[in-house]
Each structure stands twice: as structure tokens, then as C-alpha cells.
Design a protein around this motif. Structure first.
Motif, short mmCIF file in Angstrom:
data_model
loop_
_atom_site.label_atom_id
_atom_site.label_comp_id
_atom_site.label_asym_id
_atom_site.label_seq_id
_atom_site.Cartn_x
_atom_site.Cartn_y
_atom_site.Cartn_z
N SER A 136 0.83 -1.14 -0.15
CA SER A 136 0.07 -0.08 -0.04
C SER A 136 0.86 1.23 0.00
O SER A 136 2.06 1.26 0.63
N ILE A 137 0.39 2.40 -0.55
CA ILE A 137 1.08 3.83 -0.40
C ILE A 137 0.23 4.81 0.03
O ILE A 137 -0.99 4.72 -0.03
N GLY A 138 0.83 5.65 1.01
CA GLY A 138 0.26 6.73 1.76
C GLY A 138 1.14 7.79 1.74
O GLY A 138 2.10 7.95 1.19
N VAL A 139 0.54 8.83 2.64
CA VAL A 139 1.28 10.01 2.71
C VAL A 139 1.64 10.53 4.15
O VAL A 139 0.57 9.92 5.02
N SER A 140 2.58 11.42 4.59
CA SER A 140 2.58 11.69 5.82
C SER A 140 2.72 13.44 5.70
O SER A 140 3.18 13.91 4.80
N ASN A 141 2.02 14.08 6.87
CA ASN A 141 2.02 15.40 7.06
C ASN A 141 1.43 16.30 5.94
O ASN A 141 1.87 17.12 5.48
N PHE A 142 0.54 15.74 5.36
CA PHE A 142 -0.40 16.39 4.13
C PHE A 142 -1.39 17.10 4.81
O PHE A 142 -2.34 16.52 5.73
N ASN A 143 -1.75 18.44 4.27
CA ASN A 143 -2.88 19.08 4.95
C ASN A 143 -4.06 18.95 3.93
O ASN A 143 -3.80 18.02 2.80
N ARG A 144 -5.17 19.65 4.21
CA ARG A 144 -6.24 19.13 3.30
C ARG A 144 -5.95 19.57 1.91
O ARG A 144 -6.55 18.66 0.80
N ARG A 145 -5.54 20.90 1.48
CA ARG A 145 -5.27 21.23 0.26
C ARG A 145 -4.33 20.40 -0.41
O ARG A 145 -4.51 19.97 -1.53
N GLN A 146 -3.29 19.56 0.24
CA GLN A 146 -2.38 19.04 -0.45
C GLN A 146 -2.94 17.50 -0.80
O GLN A 146 -2.70 17.02 -1.92
N TYR A 170 -4.01 17.55 22.59
CA TYR A 170 -3.52 18.89 22.65
C TYR A 170 -3.49 19.23 20.93
O TYR A 170 -3.65 20.43 20.60
N LEU A 171 -3.45 18.45 19.82
CA LEU A 171 -3.63 18.72 18.46
C LEU A 171 -4.66 17.66 18.00
O LEU A 171 -4.06 16.59 17.33
N ASN A 172 -5.77 17.80 18.20
CA ASN A 172 -6.53 16.52 17.74
C ASN A 172 -7.16 16.30 16.35
O ASN A 172 -7.68 15.25 15.86
N GLN A 173 -6.64 17.24 15.33
CA GLN A 173 -6.97 17.11 13.82
C GLN A 173 -8.50 16.82 13.52
O GLN A 173 -8.48 16.26 12.73
N ASN A 174 -9.26 17.31 14.41
CA ASN A 174 -10.63 16.86 13.92
C ASN A 174 -11.08 17.46 12.76
O ASN A 174 -11.85 16.43 11.94
N GLY A 287 10.08 27.36 4.96
CA GLY A 287 10.26 28.30 3.86
C GLY A 287 9.75 27.31 2.42
O GLY A 287 9.79 27.87 1.37
N HIS A 288 9.85 26.03 2.49
CA HIS A 288 9.40 25.14 1.40
C HIS A 288 7.99 25.50 0.80
O HIS A 288 7.02 25.55 1.59
N PRO A 289 7.73 25.58 -0.45
CA PRO A 289 6.55 25.81 -1.11
C PRO A 289 5.33 24.92 -0.49
O PRO A 289 4.31 25.35 -0.62
N ASN A 290 5.71 23.91 -0.09
CA ASN A 290 4.79 22.72 -0.01
C ASN A 290 4.66 22.52 1.61
O ASN A 290 4.28 21.45 1.97
N PHE A 291 5.47 23.48 2.46
CA PHE A 291 5.39 23.41 3.87
C PHE A 291 3.78 23.01 4.12
O PHE A 291 2.89 24.13 3.75
N PRO A 292 3.34 21.99 4.83
CA PRO A 292 1.91 21.68 5.07
C PRO A 292 1.48 22.53 6.28
O PRO A 292 -0.01 22.21 6.43
N PHE A 293 2.19 22.89 7.18
CA PHE A 293 1.35 23.43 8.35
C PHE A 293 0.98 24.84 8.50
O PHE A 293 0.65 25.54 9.54
N SER A 294 1.00 25.60 7.15
CA SER A 294 0.62 26.94 7.34
C SER A 294 -0.89 26.82 7.24
O SER A 294 -1.49 27.94 7.70
N ASP A 295 -1.47 26.17 6.51
CA ASP A 295 -2.90 26.05 6.33
C ASP A 295 -3.47 25.57 7.84
O ASP A 295 -2.86 25.24 8.61
N GLU A 296 -4.84 26.07 7.89
CA GLU A 296 -5.54 25.66 9.03
C GLU A 296 -5.63 24.05 9.38
O GLU A 296 -5.25 23.76 10.49
N TYR A 297 -5.86 23.20 8.45
CA TYR A 297 -5.68 21.97 8.64
C TYR A 297 -5.30 21.18 7.20
O TYR A 297 -5.83 22.05 6.13
#
Length: 297
Positions: A136-146, A170-174, A287-297
Motif C-alpha cells: 500500500s502507499i500513503g502520505v505523511s504530514n499532508f494538509n487538506r489542500r495537498q 492537544y492537537l486533535n486534528q478533528n 520556507g518550502h512551497p509545500n510546507f504543510p502546516f501554514s494552512d488551518e488543517y
């Protein structure tokens, strides 16, 4: 305990155990600890082992898995093994070689799950699945937009089966969890017990999750530990959760997560602990254009 009852189905038909054993260890600890801890975890009943090229201990983890296959404790198909592609191998022509390096170190024929951290290498990941190197293949640290970017890719052959992210009370990612569920993508939680507080990655002034008074009082109420409350919280939300420890008693204790259940009111109380606190903020990548944590989720 038969771990078969505690698995969830992935969108490609494979099954992932809901409790996994994390194998990243601090650099100052001897790598042989990874072998020892993984052996203990398999003996305790863990069947989902989570590692990565970046942890630089896949040889040691592989040794533990093979020794438990050789002594008859498990068969290869009983173990669900996850590895991850590191950022230096994102060029499509390097993806397969990174996975092959991992397999060589592990001395295994395939991994059950292979993850990427950023959305650059998907086509090459699909080829690893086609070649049978990754089930199987999956991803890690992706936000909704990605995630949406991937799901809307023309010619997408395999939807990612999971998104592995930092997730704890403390970060439930609901919101991300709801989105992933709506797309049949499993959320996998790392740092589920807070964090190892490695000063290279974690701000030392952040509160210690397992010292939280709400977790402590709930632990008393259920006659469990704060760690087990935090793990159980995730499993009841439909999250696959990784628990990491080098301590034999704690590794065994974490398997007790299946022996009790939190009532709906207490689940709501735990939801209320959320403060969007990210221990592993990944500022080195900010600084990376794909940095995932700038979006709300």
C-alpha cells in the motif's frame, strides 16, 4: 491476544492494525535498542511496526522482525511494516532505489505501507506498488489542500490509503480527520503521547501532554495510565495510533488499550483539550512551497 480483531480496512483492501509500534529513537541511544524494543513489542502483541529510512535503524528493526519470524512467534504476513521515503529521494527516478535500500537493510521482500512526506513522487510510488515492493502507499504530514491536489490528479492510479500526522489531545486534528474519513483515507497518529521532547525538533517550553490534569483524573477513573487514555481516545475516534517506547513495561502496558472503553462524555472532555499545539513544528522546512502546516488543517 489476537490482533486480527483490531485492524481497519484500507481503501485498497489491505488491513492495518490500529495500534502500531514507533521505532524512531534518539540519536544518543544505541541502535541495538531498536532491535531489543521491537522484539519486546512483537512479543507483547504489536503487529504494526512503523519505521523510516530517516531513522537510520531499519537494519536493527529488520533483525528483530526476522528473529521473531525465525523463532515462530509470527509469520511475515502477520507483521504490518511501514517505511517512509525521505526528502532527498523525491526525484521520481530515486524513489524505487530508496525503497530498495530499505528492503535490503530489512532483508524483507516488501513493505506493507510506504509513505511520502511531500506530494512530489506519487507516480514513482505507484510503480513501487505495481512492482510488489509496497503493498500500500500513503502520505505523511499532508494538509487538506495537498490531499485534494493528489485526489484530483488526472490519471491517479492509487488513492493514498492513509495520512500519517502528528495527533494527540492537544492537537486533535478533528477537521483533517473528518476530511480524511470522507475520502476513505485512514488518519495515522504520530506523537500520540506528546513527544520525546528532542530539543532539535521540539520547543522545550511546550507543556508535557502526559502531565495534563484531565488525563490524570481520567486515568484514575478508569484505573489506567494517562498514556493509555491518550491512545484509547484515538482508537475510539477511528484513528490508527503509534506508540513509541524503549521501556519494556510500558511497551507491554500499551497493549492494554483494548481492555477498556471511554464513555462518550469523556471523549467530549478529551476533545475539549485541543489547543492546536504542534510539538513537531518542522520549522526547518517552513520556507518550502509545500510546507504543510501554514494552512488551518
Amino acid at each position: 491476544m489476537n490482533s486480527k480483531c483490531h485492524r481497519v480496512e484500507l481503501n485498497d483492501g489491505h488491513f492495518i492494525p490500529v495500534l502500531g509500534f514507533g521505532t524512531a529513537i534518539p540519536s544518543e541511544v544505541s541502535k541495538s535498542k531498536a532491535t531489543e524494543a521491537t522484539r519486546i513489542a512483537i512479543d507483547a502483541g504489536f503487529r504494526h511496526i512503523d519505521s523510516a529510512h530517516m531513522y537510520q535503524n531499519e537494519e536493527e528493526v529488520g533483525l528483530a522482525i526476522r528473529s521473531k519470524i525465525e523463532d515462530g512467534t509470527v509469520k511475515r504476513e502477520d507483521i504490518f511494516y511501514t517505511s517512509k521515503l525521505w526528502c532527498t529521494f523525491h526525484r521520481p527516478e530515486l524513489v524505487k532505489s530508496c525503497l530498495e535500500q530499505s528492503l535490503k537493510k530489512l532483508q524483507l521482500d516488501y513493505v506493507d505501507l510506504y509513505l511520502i512526506n511531500f506530494p512530489m513522487a506519487l507516480k514513482a510510488m505507484e510503480k513501487c506498488k505495481d512492482a510488489g515492493l509496497a503493498k500500500s502507499i500513503g502520505v505523511s504530514n499532508f494538509n487538506r489542500r495537498q490531499l485534494e491536489m493528489i485526489l484530483n490528479k488526472p490519471g491517479l492510479k492509487y488513492k493514498p490509503v492513509c495520512n500519517q500526522v502528528e495527533c494527540h489531545p492537544y492537537l486533535n486534528q478533528n477537521k483533517l480527520l473528518d476530511f480524511c474519513k470522507s475520502k476513505d483515507i485512514v488518519l495515522v497518529a504520530y506523537s500520540a503521547l506528546g513527544t520525546h521532547r528532542d530539543k532539535h525538533w521540539v520547543d522545550q517550553s511546550t507543556p508535557v501532554l502526559l502531565d495534563d490534569p484531565v488525563l490524570a483524573s481520567m486515568a484514575k477513573k478508569y484505573k489506567q495510565t494517562p498514556a493509555l487514555i491518550a491512545l484509547r481516545y484515538q482508537i475510539q475516534r477511528g484513528v490508527v495510533v503509534l506508540a513509541k517506547s524503549l521501556n519494556e513495561a510500558r511497551i507491554k502496558e500499551n497493549m492494554q488499550v483494548f481492555e477498556f472503553q471511554l464513555c462518550p462524555e469523556d471523549m467530549k472532555v478529551l476533545d475539549g483539550l485541543n489547543r492546536n499545539l504542534r510539538y513537531v513544528a518542522g520549522v526547518v522546512f517552513s520556507g518550502h512551497p509545500n510546507f504543510p502546516f501554514s494552512d488551518e488543517y
